[in-house]
Scaffold this active site. Structure first.
Site, short mmCIF file in Angstrom:
data_model
loop_
_atom_site.label_atom_id
_atom_site.label_comp_id
_atom_site.label_asym_id
_atom_site.label_seq_id
_atom_site.Cartn_x
_atom_site.Cartn_y
_atom_site.Cartn_z
N ALA A 150 0.86 -1.18 0.00
CA ALA A 150 0.00 0.00 0.00
C ALA A 150 0.89 1.23 0.00
O ALA A 150 2.00 1.21 0.56
CB ALA A 150 -0.91 0.00 1.23
N ASN A 206 -8.07 -6.80 -3.54
CA ASN A 206 -8.48 -5.39 -3.59
C ASN A 206 -10.00 -5.24 -3.50
O ASN A 206 -10.50 -4.32 -2.86
CB ASN A 206 -7.95 -4.72 -4.86
CG ASN A 206 -6.49 -4.31 -4.69
OD1 ASN A 206 -5.99 -4.25 -3.57
ND2 ASN A 206 -5.82 -4.04 -5.78
N LEU A 209 -10.96 -5.70 0.19
CA LEU A 209 -10.57 -4.55 1.02
C LEU A 209 -11.51 -3.38 0.76
O LEU A 209 -11.99 -2.72 1.69
CB LEU A 209 -9.12 -4.16 0.71
CG LEU A 209 -8.06 -5.15 1.21
CD1 LEU A 209 -6.69 -4.83 0.60
CD2 LEU A 209 -7.98 -5.13 2.73
N CYS A 258 -5.83 1.70 -7.31
CA CYS A 258 -6.16 0.28 -7.47
C CYS A 258 -7.62 -0.10 -7.28
O CYS A 258 -8.20 -0.79 -8.12
CB CYS A 258 -5.33 -0.55 -6.51
SG CYS A 258 -3.60 -0.57 -6.93
N PHE A 259 -8.20 0.31 -6.15
CA PHE A 259 -9.47 -0.28 -5.76
C PHE A 259 -10.55 -0.16 -6.83
O PHE A 259 -11.13 -1.15 -7.27
CB PHE A 259 -9.96 0.33 -4.45
CG PHE A 259 -9.22 -0.18 -3.23
CD1 PHE A 259 -8.33 -1.22 -3.33
CD2 PHE A 259 -9.43 0.39 -1.99
CE1 PHE A 259 -7.64 -1.71 -2.22
CE2 PHE A 259 -8.75 -0.08 -0.87
CZ PHE A 259 -7.86 -1.12 -0.98
C1 UDX Z 1 -4.33 -0.69 -1.90
C2 UDX Z 1 -4.16 -2.05 -1.20
O1 UDX Z 1 -4.20 -1.85 0.21
C3 UDX Z 1 -2.87 -2.69 -1.63
O2 UDX Z 1 -2.77 -3.99 -1.07
C4 UDX Z 1 -2.84 -2.80 -3.15
O3 UDX Z 1 -1.60 -3.33 -3.55
C5 UDX Z 1 -3.04 -1.44 -3.76
O4 UDX Z 1 -4.26 -0.86 -3.29
P1 UDX Z 1 -3.40 1.76 -1.54
O5 UDX Z 1 -4.33 2.17 -2.63
O6 UDX Z 1 -2.01 2.27 -1.59
O7 UDX Z 1 -3.31 0.17 -1.46
O8 UDX Z 1 -4.01 2.29 -0.17
P2 UDX Z 1 -4.91 1.72 1.03
O9 UDX Z 1 -4.18 1.98 2.29
O10 UDX Z 1 -5.38 0.36 0.81
O11 UDX Z 1 -6.13 2.75 1.01
C6 UDX Z 1 -7.02 2.86 -0.11
C7 UDX Z 1 -8.10 3.85 0.17
O12 UDX Z 1 -8.98 3.37 1.16
C8 UDX Z 1 -7.59 5.20 0.69
O13 UDX Z 1 -8.33 6.23 0.07
C9 UDX Z 1 -7.87 5.13 2.17
O14 UDX Z 1 -8.04 6.40 2.75
C10 UDX Z 1 -9.15 4.32 2.18
N1 UDX Z 1 -9.39 3.62 3.46
C11 UDX Z 1 -8.55 2.63 3.89
C12 UDX Z 1 -10.50 3.95 4.23
O15 UDX Z 1 -11.28 4.84 3.86
N2 UDX Z 1 -10.74 3.26 5.40
C13 UDX Z 1 -9.91 2.28 5.85
O16 UDX Z 1 -10.20 1.71 6.92
C14 UDX Z 1 -8.78 1.95 5.06
#
Ligand code: UDX
Length: 446
Positions: A150, A206, A209, A258-259
């Site tokens: 991440a 993804n 998550l 990613c998401f």
């Molecule tokens: C994500 C995945 O976690 C990672 O495994 C994959 O390789 C790439 O995508 P990343 O996009 O860097 O990583 O960030 P991440 O920490 O997962 O957060 C994604 C989004 O979700 C952010 O906007 C974050 O603020 C949000 N988020 C995360 C929430 O709103 N609540 C949470 O509890 C966790």
């Protein structure tokens, strides 16, 4: 690649790109000017660069010399043509495969590092196989090795990964890649699967998550309506070991590269394979996320007497999460766009995001001044952003936004004034004691 070089001094890693300016930036003597801001990356690059880590534009020669090639180009959502808005655009992956096919010599292990739709490896294999048959001395093995790091915690994630996933059907090639990770990752954390499981696992991780975030955001809205507090609910459910405490922070919706892209890709593939119910199920995760972003903009307008035209609003945080300068799919973009559309004047602060990036994301002029409705500017300081503002919106959970001196900030604002805390980083009592009205995501007591 920098972490591999750092952990394996005996392996030479060459990172190549067609873009000379980008490579020059990676070779910049001043490590604070690397093109990606990521805590700890400068130290890793500083240790390995010039030793066994090289940045170069010599693409073909580097491929020819390599035993292993990682394809790590981006795979954005297609903007036009078949599957526009959902399918991944694979043109750069294909271009890489063709370059590798032509330039490689001897036996080359080709590793898919980019996040790819299921069965992309088949396309890469076909392109490589065509080159294998042209008489030259070339052989290829294709592996899938998706990346789960991440942003903001990338170096720590890479140095101590929950797992490393390697998919493929050539055991020798899998062993060769597993051996590299084995320099610092315990054997039992290196998982081996077939190619298609590996590709699909990345999309599924993804999707799961992101689904958790949409789930908790949906409950946050219900908490606001019913008097519950989403943080209490999250704690209560998170202590169930089957659910677990992570990824249960309500917020303005998920962003990042990613998401959304990966879920839409999954949705596209499900429809393609004749599974419309499965596609609809995952698509709703993205729909809820989009709804949450619009909901926040809408409630700002409603609380400010139904209009923000000509009103000054301080926006704290533009990056999609803290500790990164990345703004891809940042919820702030959508919230700000809605408020600009309503005629607000936005003074935006972010410790890491540059003015030019904000301007590009908001499709606005970079040299904008805050003098009319529907205008914006980037503020260097939090104090400058809140000066004369009717409201403060917190959209990224930067550490410094947890330490704000609300009494001081309140004295700089126009009253009655509001704080909209979409990341739940404020102490409610301190905000209210400063004479400010407060909306906090998922807090039904407010
Ligand atoms: C994500 C995945 O976690 C990672 O495994 C994959 O390789 C790439 O995508 P990343 O996009 O860097 O990583 O960030 P991440 O920490 O997962 O957060 C994604 C989004 O979700 C952010 O906007 C974050 O603020 C949000 N988020 C995360 C929430 O709103 N609540 C949470 O509890 C966790």
């Amino acid at each position: 690649m920098a972490v591999i070089a750092d952990r394996c001094p005996q392996i030479h890693v060459t990172v190549v790109d067609l873009n000379q300016a980008r490579i020059d930036a990676w070779n910049d003597e001043d490590l604070s000017r690397l093109p990606v801001y990521e805590p700890g990356l400068d130290a890793v690059v500083g240790r390995a660069r010039g030793r066994n880590l090289t940045f170069s534009t010599e693409v073909e020669a580097s491929i020819a010399a390599a035993d292993m090639v990682f394809i790590s180009v981006n795979t954005p959502t297609k903007t036009k043509g078949l599957g526009a808005g959902q399918a991944s655009d694979l043109r750069w992956v294909e271009a890489c495969a063709r370059t590798v096919a032509q330039a490689a010599t001897g036996h080359t292990i080709v590793v898919e590092k980019s996040t790819l739709p299921v069965r992309t490896a088949a396309a890469i294999q076909t392109i490589l196989a065509a080159a294998q048959n042209d008489g030259a001395e070339r052989r290829f093995s294709v592996l899938s090795n998706p990346e789960f790091l991440a942003e903001g915690t990338a170096i720590a994630d890479l140095e101590a990964p929950d797992r490393v996933l390697i998919g493929g059907d050539d055991p020798d090639a899998i062993n060769a890649l597993a051996e590299i990770y084995g320099h610092w990752v315990a054997k039992e954390r290196i998982l081996r699967t077939n190619l298609w499981s590996s590709e699909l696992s990345k999309l599924t991780a993804n999707a799961f998550l992101a689904q958790r975030i949409s789930s908790i955001n949906s409950i946050a809205a219900f908490c606001e309506a019913s008097g519950a507090d989403v943080r209490e609910v999250a704690r209560a459910i998170g202590t169930d070991s089957r659910i677990g405490p992570k990824f249960l922070s309500a917020g303005p919706g998920f962003g990042g590269s990613c998401f959304q892209k990966d879920i839409l890709n999954l949705v596209y593939l499900c429809r393609h394979f004749g599974l419309p119910e499965v596609a609809d199920y995952w698509e709703s995760v993205v729909q809820l996320n989009t709804w949450q972003q619009h909901r926040i903009a809408r409630l700002v307008v409603e609380k400010l007497f139904g209009t923000v035209t000509g009103k000054r609003l301080a926006v704290l945080g533009f990056a999609f999460k803290a500790n990164t300068n990345d703004t891809r799919e940042a919820p702030a973009i959508h919230v700000c766009a809605d408020l600009l559309e309503e005629g607000a004047q936005l003074a935006i602060h972010d410790p890491k995001v540059a003015t030019a990036q904000m301007a590009r994301d908001l499709k606005q002029d970079e040299s904008a001044v805050l003098d009319s409705s529907g205008s914006w500017c980037r503020s260097e300081s939090i104090e400058a952003a809140v000066a004369g503002a009717d409201a403060v919106l917190i959209l990224t959970e930067w550490e410094q936004y947890r330490q704000l001196k609300w009494a001081d900030l309140a004295s700089r604002m126009r009253h009655p004034a509001w704080v909209f805390d979409a990341r739940a980083v404020t102490e409610s009592q301190q905000v209210r004691a400063a004479g400010l009205s407060l909306w906090k995501v998922g807090d039904g007591e407010g």
